[in-house]
Design an enzyme around this catalytic site. Sequence first.
Site, mmCIF file in Angstrom:
data_model
loop_
_atom_site.group_PDB
_atom_site.id
_atom_site.type_symbol
_atom_site.label_atom_id
_atom_site.label_comp_id
_atom_site.label_asym_id
_atom_site.label_seq_id
_atom_site.Cartn_x
_atom_site.Cartn_y
_atom_site.Cartn_z
ATOM 1 N N SER A 91 -10.120 -0.683 6.912
ATOM 2 C CA SER A 91 -9.488 -0.486 5.608
ATOM 3 C C SER A 91 -8.712 -1.680 5.054
ATOM 4 C CB SER A 91 -8.544 0.716 5.649
ATOM 5 O OG SER A 91 -9.277 1.911 5.606
ATOM 6 N N SER A 144 -9.773 1.684 2.789
ATOM 7 C CA SER A 144 -8.905 2.450 1.940
ATOM 8 C C SER A 144 -7.841 1.625 1.215
ATOM 9 C CB SER A 144 -8.208 3.517 2.784
ATOM 10 O OG SER A 144 -7.335 2.911 3.724
ATOM 11 N N LYS A 146 0.853 -1.182 0.000
ATOM 12 C CA LYS A 146 0.000 0.000 0.000
ATOM 13 C C LYS A 146 0.893 1.238 0.000
ATOM 14 C CE LYS A 146 -3.976 1.890 2.596
ATOM 15 N NZ LYS A 146 -4.844 1.701 3.783
#
Lengths: 95, 486
Positions: free
Chosen positions: B175, B151, B76
Amino acid sequence: MAIEQDEIKKIAELARIRIADDQIGEVTQRITEILGMVDQLQAADTAGIEPMANPLDAIQRLRADEVTETNRRDAFQAIAPAVENGLYLVPKVIE
Amino acid sequence: MHEQTVAQLAQGLRDKSFTSVELTRAYLQRISELDQNYNAFITVNEENALNAARTADQRLASGEATPLTGIPVAHKDIFCTRGMLTSCGSKMLGNFVPPYDATVISRFNEAGAIILGKTNLDEFAMGSSNENSHYGPVKNPWDTSLVPGGSSGGSAAAVAAMLAPAATGTDTGGSIRQPAAFCGITGLKPTYGRVSRLGMIAYASSLDQGGPLARTAQDCALLLNTMAGHDPLDSTSAVNAVEDYTLSLNKNLQGLKIGLPREYFGKGLDSATGEQVRAALKELEAQGASLVDISLPNSDLTIPAYYIIAPAEASTNLSRFDGVRYGHRCADPENLHDLYTRTREEGFGDEVKRRILVGTYALSAGYYDAYYKKAQQARRLIKNDFMDAFERVDIIAGPTTPGPAFGLGAKSDDPIAMYLEDVYTLAVNLAGLPGMSVPAGFVDSKPVGLQLIGPHFGEAQLLNVAHRFQQATDWHTRSPQAGGVV
């Protein structure tokens, strides 16, 4: 709860975020909606409950006061928007 | 190769069925051909990945390899990578090339894993649909008209589309788990403090936690083995000893007590999603677990408490982005005040600004007791509910989300509707507990996730339950490309 546009301007100033005049109305409406939602909390009975800042109720650990890091000023300043003589440059603060 | 799990790929590397260079090249090829459909990656690490793969092949040949040596992993774009753009999905960090690695990245590097690239996310991890990225929305590989969740949407989509065998994510309010559920993969949010936060760009520091996303619980265990552990550079990092999470995967579930919070099966839960979750729980029951009705009576306080605490911490954390030391700086500032306010106006997107403003309000003089202190008190009530429940049950289970993935644009104009998406995941972060999402079926061809919640540092048991579930079901083996839809 309703919040006035002037109050949003004050908060935005505290947060150092410029909000264009034509957007202040919408921002105020959105923040009002969010604050309305979180206001459900006011109905909760929290008398005598100790506030919880850390989910494990951990406290700050101490370490020996020893130098462990090396100076990497050049590496950090290489990614700055503006530097000179090892200093970060900002617009003139004192006239 | 791309259809294999991390565990299978690790075996293949040892059996010399393929080299890490071949494996890495295959994934880079898939990304270059297919990611235009999903927008899962912000940066692809083409040249350096192959160099790292060559080194990994030498290490494999020398017999000094770890289980992750030579395995490509996507990270990420919230984890700092030395010498590689780390944007956090924001224009503010659109030019930020960190001079250091996050501890999570260092650990993967030391294990010999290959950095395949950096995945897309909601800006500063604030969002539940990956539509808040400055680099454009990510699309769900099961149906590109749907959101992948957020997210960690880029990480989840990359694994689901088999552009990476595994990925890292972060979870502040759901997330990792929510995008894992929406994309039909397995995701684990560890106990607060289990994985170092150093170099993981901060959103809400008392809630943020990094973790793995992969196709199976076994793969999540392999990744967690590398990610977990004390870091002296993160003062909130837990000192508890780390287990080998792969050792107890096969333990039988005889006598396991699973609590089902009635608040997680009430109104607001899509009925078809609820049916899939109940069917999954039946499977666990068939393996000897017992299902126990429980209550988490303060569940109603979860969303309001979270949307005070997280924005308050965000407003503090994001004050560091000032246009002085790194990141975006506005052109021709008139004075220092103009530099700050215009840099932040230009660098932050709408949702980030909203959360900073709400947080600044909640922390401002005269409102602190009514908002922030009240929310911290509610947070303890929420945690106490879980602690009481774990007196009676070993783990807690329910749906990960109220329903399957929704359409791109369906909720992007309504922040409150978006916030409600995380109703079943937020409490886990407030209480600091470990939580997982495991594929549990489909509703209208869209994946559904079963959420498993454990007591603090109960990761091994969650992975054990998830693995046993996956031994008996094949939901996790379905893939968008293979037309695995029921």
